[in-house]
Design an enzyme around this catalytic site. Structure first.
Site, PDB file in Angstrom:
ATOM      1  N   SER A 277      35.673  35.317  33.956  1.00  0.00           N
ATOM      2  CA  SER A 277      35.065  36.650  33.363  1.00  0.00           C
ATOM      3  C   SER A 277      35.475  37.712  34.389  1.00  0.00           C
ATOM      4  CB  SER A 277      33.498  36.551  33.888  1.00  0.00           C
ATOM      5  OG  SER A 277      32.876  37.855  33.519  1.00  0.00           O
ATOM      6  N   ASP A 278      35.538  38.894  33.940  1.00  0.00           N
ATOM      7  CA  ASP A 278      36.069  40.078  34.895  1.00  0.00           C
ATOM      8  C   ASP A 278      34.822  41.159  34.663  1.00  0.00           C
ATOM      9  OD1 ASP A 278      35.787  41.074  32.194  1.00  0.00           O
ATOM     10  OD2 ASP A 278      37.647  42.225  32.322  1.00  0.00           O
ATOM     11  N   LYS A 279      33.444  40.600  34.547  1.00  0.00           N
ATOM     12  CA  LYS A 279      32.376  41.754  34.542  1.00  0.00           C
ATOM     13  C   LYS A 279      31.595  40.916  35.546  1.00  0.00           C
ATOM     14  CE  LYS A 279      34.148  44.529  31.655  1.00  0.00           C
ATOM     15  NZ  LYS A 279      34.659  45.967  31.976  1.00  0.00           N
ATOM     16  N   THR A 280      31.119  41.674  36.609  1.00  0.00           N
ATOM     17  CA  THR A 280      30.140  40.962  37.520  1.00  0.00           C
ATOM     18  C   THR A 280      28.892  40.900  36.917  1.00  0.00           C
ATOM     19  OG1 THR A 280      29.633  43.137  38.526  1.00  0.00           O
ATOM     20  CG2 THR A 280      31.229  41.649  39.474  1.00  0.00           C
TER      21      THR A 280
END
Length: 412
Positions: A277-280
Site C-alpha cells: 500500500s502507498d497510502k497511510t
C-alpha cells in the site's frame, strides 16, 4: 431465495443430493433425511452468515447524502438528495455530505475529504477556477463529488451528475460488472469433489464387474451393494464442516469490525502473505492525537488515543490542572478557540467533523477541561493554504479583546 439456493451449487452438495436420491431408491428413508438435513443445514449456516454481512453493507450503501440544500423558486430549501437534477443550484458547508457531482461557482476556504475516490487521507482544497479537461479526479479542484464529506468552509455549485452518472455511481456500476471467480478454497473443494466422484464411480463399476463375472451375484443384490458402497464413500460431514469452520472465521473477523460478505473469502484472506500500500490512510484509522505540548517552561505529556477526550495532560508523570500552569493554558486556549472542528460521540465512538489536525487539537482542549464557549468570537479569519494560519478576534471571560492565531511556525 437465489442467495439461499446458491449454497447448493457445489460439487460436494451435488454428491450428497445424489446419495440422498440413491437412499430413496433403496428405501432407506432415515439416511435420506439425515443426508438432506446435512445439505440444508449447510446452506442455512452460509445463508445466515452472508445475511449478516448484507445488513452491514446496507449501512455502508447509505453513503449518499439524504438531504440537500437547493435553491428552488429563489429560496434555499432542503430536499431529498434523490430529487436533485443536473442544473440545480446546491450549497454545502462543513460537516455536510455532497449530494451529487457539483461544479463550484462559489467557494470559501472549502476543503473536502475525497478518500473514497482518490485514496488521499488529507482533505482536498476546492476553488472555482477551471482545470484542464483531461484532469484526473484528484486534480479537479473545481468539482465536488457525490458522497464526499465537506471538512471545512462552504460553497455553492451547479449539479452536473446524479445517481449512476456521478463518479461514485460509476464506480458502483463498474463493481457490479466484475465477473465472479472462485477462491482457492472453492477450487480445491471442486477439484476434490470431481476426483472423489470419479473414484467412487470407478469403484462402483469395478464392484459390479467383479460381483457379476467372478461371483455371479444376483443383479438386485449387486446393485444394492454398489449403491450402499457409493453412499458410504461420500463424506456427508465435509460440506457442513467446511461451512462451520468458515462461519467461525467470519465471526472472528466481525469482532474486529471487518465485514466478510462471502464465506470462502475468509480462507482467501488467511492465505495472504503480503499487502502493498502507498497510502497511510489505507492502513491506519486516519486519526491524529496530540502526544506532547512543548512550551518555554515545560514539556507536557498527553495520554489517550484518537479523538476520545478521556485522556489527561501530565508533567513528570502527574496530572496537571490547567489553572496552575499559565503557559499550558495559553497554548490550550488558542488551540481550542481558533478551531472549527467538532467532536461528538456517536454509537459509543468519537467522530470528527473537520480536519484531523484540528480534531486532535480540539480533543486536547477537552482533555484539559477547557470550555471555548467562554471565549466568544467577534471576527474570524479562516485558514487558507495560501497563508497557512487561522485567526480569531475573541473576548475573554475577563472582558479583554484578544487576537488569537494558530498556524505554520514559519508563517507565524
Amino acid at each position: 431465495v437465489k442467495r439461499f439456493l446458491r449454497h447448493f451449487d457445489a460439487v460436494l452438495i451435488y454428491i450428497l443430493l445424489a446419495a440422498a436420491a440413491l437412499k430413496v431408491a433403496m428405501g432407506d428413508w432415515i439416511d435420506f433425511w439425515v443426508i438432506l438435513a446435512v445439505a440444508v443445514i449447510n446452506a442455512v449456516i452460509g445463508f445466515v452468515q452472508e445475511g449478516r454481512a448484507e445488513e452491514a453493507l446496507a449501512g455502508i450503501r447509505n453513503m449518499l447524502s439524504s438531504e440537500a440544500q437547493v435553491k428552488r423558486d429563489g429560496e434555499w430549501v432542503s430536499v431529498p438528495a434523490e430529487d436533485l437534477v443536473p442544473g440545480d443550484l446546491v450549497r454545502v458547508a462543513a460537516g455536510s455530505k455532497v449530494p451529487a457531482d457539483i461544479r463550484l461557482i462559489e467557494a470559501t476556504n472549502l476543503r473536502v475529504e475525497e478518500a473514497a475516490l482518490t485514496g488521499e487521507a488529507v482533505p482536498s482544497d476546492k476553488r472555482t477556477e477551471p482545470v484542464a479537461a483531461d484532469a484526473g479526479i484528484g486534480d479537479r479542484s473545481s468539482m465536488l463529488f457525490s458522497s464526499s464529506l465537506v471538512a471545512a468552509g462552504q460553497g455553492v455549485g451547479v449539479v452536473t451528475a446524479t445517481g449512476t452518472q456521478a463518479e461514485i455511481g460509476r464506480i458502483t456500476t463498474m463493481l457490479g460488472e466484475i465477473d465472479a471467480f472462485d477462491t482457492p478454497l472453492t477450487r480445491q473443494i471442486a477439484t476434490f469433489g470431481k476426483q472423489l466422484s470419479l473414484v467412487i464411480a470407478g469403484m462402483a463399476v469395478l464392484m459390479v464387474v467383479i460381483g457379476k463375472l467372478w461371483h455371479n451375484m444376483p443383479a438386485g443384490e449387486l446393485i444394492s451393494a454398489t449403491i450402499g458402497f457409493a453412499v458410504a464413500a461420500i463424506p456427508e460431514g465435509l460440506p457442513a464442516l467446511v461451512t462451520i469452520t468458515l462461519a467461525l472465521g467470519v465471526q472472528q473477523m466481525a469482532k474486529r469490525n471487518a465485514i466478510v460478505r462471502k464465506l470462502p473469502a475468509v480462507e482467501t484472506l488467511g492465505s495472504v502473505t503480503r499487502i502493498c500500500s502507498d497510502k497511510t490512510g489505507t492502513l491506519t484509522t486516519n486519526e491524529m492525537t496530540v502526544r506532547t505540548v512543548v512550551t518555554p517552561l515545560a514539556d507536557y505529556q498527553v495520554t489517550g488515543l484518537g479523538y476520545d477526550p478521556s485522556g489527561s495532560i501530565q508533567l513528570h508523570g502527574a496530572d496537571v490542572a490547567l489553572g496552575a500552569h499559565g503557559d499550558l493554558k495559553s497554548v490550550v486556549s488558542v488551540m481550542s478557540v481558533v478551531n472549527d472542528a467538532v467532536i461528538s460521540q456517536v454509537d459509543e465512538r468519537w467522530q470528527l467533523v473537520g480536519e484531523p489536525t484540528e480534531g486532535a487539537l480540539r480533543s486536547l482542549g477537552m482533555k484539559a477541561g477547557f470550555d471555548p464557549s467562554e471565549y466568544p468570537r467577534t471576527a474570524v479569519l479562516p485558514c487558507d493554504s495560501d497563508y497557512k494560519y487561522m485567526a480569531t478576534a475573541t473576548t475573554t471571560p475577563e472582558g479583554h479583546e484578544v487576537l488569537m492565531v494558530k498556524g505554520a511556525p514559519d508563517r507565524l
